[in-house]
Design a protein around this motif. Structure first.
Motif, short mmCIF file in Angstrom:
data_model
loop_
_atom_site.label_atom_id
_atom_site.label_comp_id
_atom_site.label_asym_id
_atom_site.label_seq_id
_atom_site.Cartn_x
_atom_site.Cartn_y
_atom_site.Cartn_z
N ASN A 130 0.83 -1.21 0.00
CA ASN A 130 0.00 0.00 0.00
C ASN A 130 0.86 1.25 0.00
OD1 ASN A 130 -2.39 -1.45 -0.01
ND2 ASN A 130 -2.54 -1.50 2.23
N LYS A 131 1.95 1.18 0.76
CA LYS A 131 2.86 2.33 0.80
C LYS A 131 3.52 2.56 -0.56
CE LYS A 131 6.82 4.17 3.37
NZ LYS A 131 7.56 4.53 2.18
N ILE A 132 3.95 1.45 -1.20
CA ILE A 132 4.57 1.56 -2.53
C ILE A 132 3.57 2.14 -3.53
CG2 ILE A 132 5.48 0.22 -4.47
CD1 ILE A 132 6.70 -1.70 -2.40
N LEU A 133 2.34 1.66 -3.47
CA LEU A 133 1.31 2.16 -4.38
C LEU A 133 1.03 3.63 -4.14
CD1 LEU A 133 -0.73 1.50 -6.59
CD2 LEU A 133 -2.37 0.87 -4.80
N LEU A 134 0.98 4.01 -2.84
CA LEU A 134 0.73 5.41 -2.50
C LEU A 134 1.87 6.29 -2.99
CD1 LEU A 134 -1.02 7.49 -1.05
CD2 LEU A 134 0.22 6.97 1.07
N ASP A 135 3.12 5.81 -2.78
CA ASP A 135 4.28 6.57 -3.25
C ASP A 135 4.23 6.76 -4.76
OD1 ASP A 135 6.67 5.12 -0.89
OD2 ASP A 135 5.23 6.78 -0.70
N LYS A 136 3.83 5.71 -5.46
CA LYS A 136 3.75 5.79 -6.92
C LYS A 136 2.71 6.80 -7.35
CE LYS A 136 1.97 2.36 -9.18
NZ LYS A 136 1.82 1.01 -9.78
N LYS A 137 1.56 6.78 -6.68
CA LYS A 137 0.51 7.74 -7.02
C LYS A 137 0.96 9.17 -6.74
CE LYS A 137 -2.68 4.81 -8.30
NZ LYS A 137 -3.14 4.77 -9.70
N ASN A 138 1.66 9.33 -5.62
CA ASN A 138 2.16 10.67 -5.29
C ASN A 138 3.16 11.15 -6.34
OD1 ASN A 138 0.63 10.93 -2.97
ND2 ASN A 138 2.21 10.06 -1.63
N LYS A 139 4.00 10.22 -6.82
CA LYS A 139 4.96 10.59 -7.87
C LYS A 139 4.24 11.00 -9.14
CE LYS A 139 8.85 7.73 -6.34
NZ LYS A 139 9.69 6.55 -6.68
#
Length: 624
Positions: A130-139
């Protein structure tokens, strides 16, 4: 009994909580060298409950590389120092599944010795994903904001799942909310751009870099729009591209303006070259093709320095870097002597103006080039005419000065002997006997000899000033050797020493007779006017200053009072010391010979220190 039931109940709750949170307990007994995992850890590692782990098998579950190295280093560090560790790492289960875990450990010491390490082991896979996905979305959002994004997209290559923002659905004229594949986007790409899009995608997958790309889309009503794609790549652990994401912008209006600009370019009277921010040629007009002899196909994406002479390319690159960092309008005027070079290697003088142009593809550089060959020819003709006029003027001034000097010298040096002749003639007429007349006649002969010598010297100087004589390859060292032999007896008699240094220039094209005369006059002066207070020494050397050549004679003799006699140094029959051999002719002839060769001579002197004569030979290294 109640307490036992409560403790059992509490223990069950904790165990159930740990099971739900996927938190396992472990410890390692250093005395017995035995590792213990509870069943939760075994479930996370996907191994049977009866499996007995060892340290080696435990470390083996951690992904090879930084993960395994980190857990091993942390474990050893805790044993040695007693400091606890808490790390998030990646493991590969017995069934080959990837999981993220949190491993916490601390040491138990007895009598300063570590006897046990224990801790917890938690499955944090979902949280990490979830954190990786969130980081990707933020990027994605940050990337889109930086580029003033109109629409964004994401393509999962593994599952061929294409995601678009609502605005991008509208730009591609696709049904809003419809699940998409790449084929849906391709259905809107202009047929003539499909091949280019495929090539671009192939390049992205090969280089793992997504350079911005422009293509056209055709909407259902037939409207054509230009879209610019900007993206980034995501790769797996093997370096394979598994995902692309980025933004898309409608640049139709800018593109239309560029097309209009290209039309204006073709109508321009000057050669026009358009480059990108790195100086690579993107476009040229017909005038440029005619001027340079290249077609656009030959120059496309080539460096613009290809159109400049090889000798100037380093300079062009140097100034080009500064220009591209801070683009601004620049006009390089023809006075800078700028040149371009065509396909045949011919140098062409040019006037160049450079202007930055903001486009959808970034800043482009517009270079206007005007062939000024005819203008330069006219300028060179004017310069040549002016140079000839200056040369003629200088020659006339020199001749006038020579005539003025000759008139002055003639009137000055002939007045005395003529006056003496008139006086002697009067005495001769008044003489009373032949014996007195004979004595007067002897004086006549002396005055006539002096007058003859003066006239011969003046005639020789005129001959020298008006004639350079024969110019040959002449050696300084050979001329010195010959002169030294001529003055040998005087040098030996007076004990005069001479040092020479012709290392900077020995051979040159000069009148050998004049050079021998210059050496003889200046060397003999150094001997004649030596100081009685010290051993005479003469130093002769050649000097190169830049490309100009000089010949220097320096002595340590009596010296000359320049404030008193400086204006008379090179005059005829001028002497400044009581020396029976002095005639005042040598320096006069030396100056005439030097000037006849287009040079000049100057003197620096100090009484009882010495004298230095410096001759500008009117000779450069280019004359070799």
């Amino acid at each position: 009994m109640v307490m036992d039931s409560y403790s059992e109940f509490t223990g069950n709750i904790i165990e159930e909580t740990n099971h739900i949170a996927r938190i396992g307990i472990w410890y390692y007994d250093l005395v017995e060298e035995k590792l213990h995992w509870n069943n939760i850890i075994k479930d996370i590692a996907e191994i049977p409950h009866d499996f007995e782990p060892t340290l080696q098998t435990a470390f083996g579950f951690y992904k090879e590389g930084i993960n395994r190295d980190t857990i091993y280093a942390s474990f050893i560090h805790t044993i040695k120092t007693g400091e606890p560790f808490d790390v998030d790492l990646e493991i590969e289960t017995a069934k080959g599944n990837q999981r993220f875990v949190r491993s916490i450990g601390q040491a138990e010491h007895i009598n300063g010795r570590c006897v046990k390490v224990y801790g917890i082991f938690q499955d944090i896979t979902e949280r990490t994903k979830n954190k990786i996905l969130l980081d990707k979305k933020n990027k994605q959002l940050t990337f889109a904001e930086e580029l003033s994004m109109i629409g964004y997209w994401n393509w999962d290559l593994v599952n061929d799942n294409l995601t678009m923002s609502d605005n991008l659905y509208l730009m591609y004229d696709l049904p809003l909310g419809k699940p998409l594949s790449v084929a849906d986007a391709y259905s809107r790409v202009h047929k003539k751009d499909l091949n280019g899009v495929n090539k671009h995608l192939t390049k992205v997958l090969r280089t793992k870099k997504f350079e911005k790309y422009i293509h056209r889309v055709v909407k259902q009503d037939g409207t054509i729009r230009y879209l610019e794609l900007i993206g980034k790549t995501v790769t797996d652990e093997n370096g394979k591209v598994i995902e692309l994401f980025g933004s898309c912008q409608d640049i139709t209006e800018q593109r239309m303006a560029e097309i209009k600009f290209r039309g204006l370019m073709e109508s321009a009277p000057d050669a026009m070259v358009i480059t990108d921010e790195r100086g690579r040629i993107q476009l040229i007009n017909n005038q440029a093709e005619l001027l340079f002899g290249y077609s656009l196909r030959e120059l496309f994406k080539k460096p613009v320095t290809l159109l400049t002479p090889t000798s100037l390319r380093d300079l062009e690159v140097f100034y080009g870097k500064d220009f591209y960092k801070n683009p601004k309008n620049i006009l390089f005027k023809s006075s800078h002597d700028l040149f371009i070079t065509n396909k045949e290697g011919k140098y062409i003088p040019a006037q160049i103006s450079v202007n930055p142009v903001a486009t959808a593809e970034g800043t482009l550089i517009s270079i206007a080039i005007r062939d000024i060959t005819e203008q330069k020819r006219a300028e060179y003709k004017i310069l040549e005419t002016n140079q000839n006029l200056r040369h003629t003027t200088t020659k006339l001034k020199t001749q006038n000065k020579q005539l003025e000097d000759f008139t002055h010298i003639t009137s000055h040096n002939l007045r005395s002997p003529v006056s003496n002749l008139n006086t002697l003639l009067g005495f001769y007429k008044e003489a009373e006997d032949n014996e007195e007349r004979a004595l007067i006649f002897e004086k006549f002969e002396t005055v006539v000899d002096h007058l003859t010598s003066t006239l011969n010297t003046l005639i020789d100087s005129l001959t020298v000033k008006n004639n350079r004589g024969e110019v040959l390859e002449t050696s300084m060292s050979q001329t010195f050797k010959k002169t030294k032999e001529m003055l040998g007896p005087d040098l030996q008699k007076t004990g005069t020493s001479i040092t020479v240094d012709f290392s900077q220039l020995d051979t040159l094209r000069y009148n050998p007779i004049y050079l021998e005369s210059i050496f003889l006059n200046l060397m003999s002066n150094g001997i004649k006017y030596r100081s009685p207070n010290r051993a005479a020494h003469i130093k002769i050397r050649t000097i190169l200053e830049g490309s100009k050549a000089f010949l220097e004679f320096a002595d340590n003799g009596l010296g000359i009072d320049l404030q008193r006699y400086g204006h008379k140094i090179f005059g005829l029959n001028k002497v400044f010391h009581r020396n029976p051999e002095a005639r005042g002719v040598g320096l006069f002839m030396t100056k005439a010979q030097v000037e006849a060769m287009g040079g000049s001579i100057r003197v620096d002197s100090k009484v009882d220190v010495g004298t230095t004569f410096t001759i500008d030979l009117n000779y450069t290294l280019d004359d070799k």
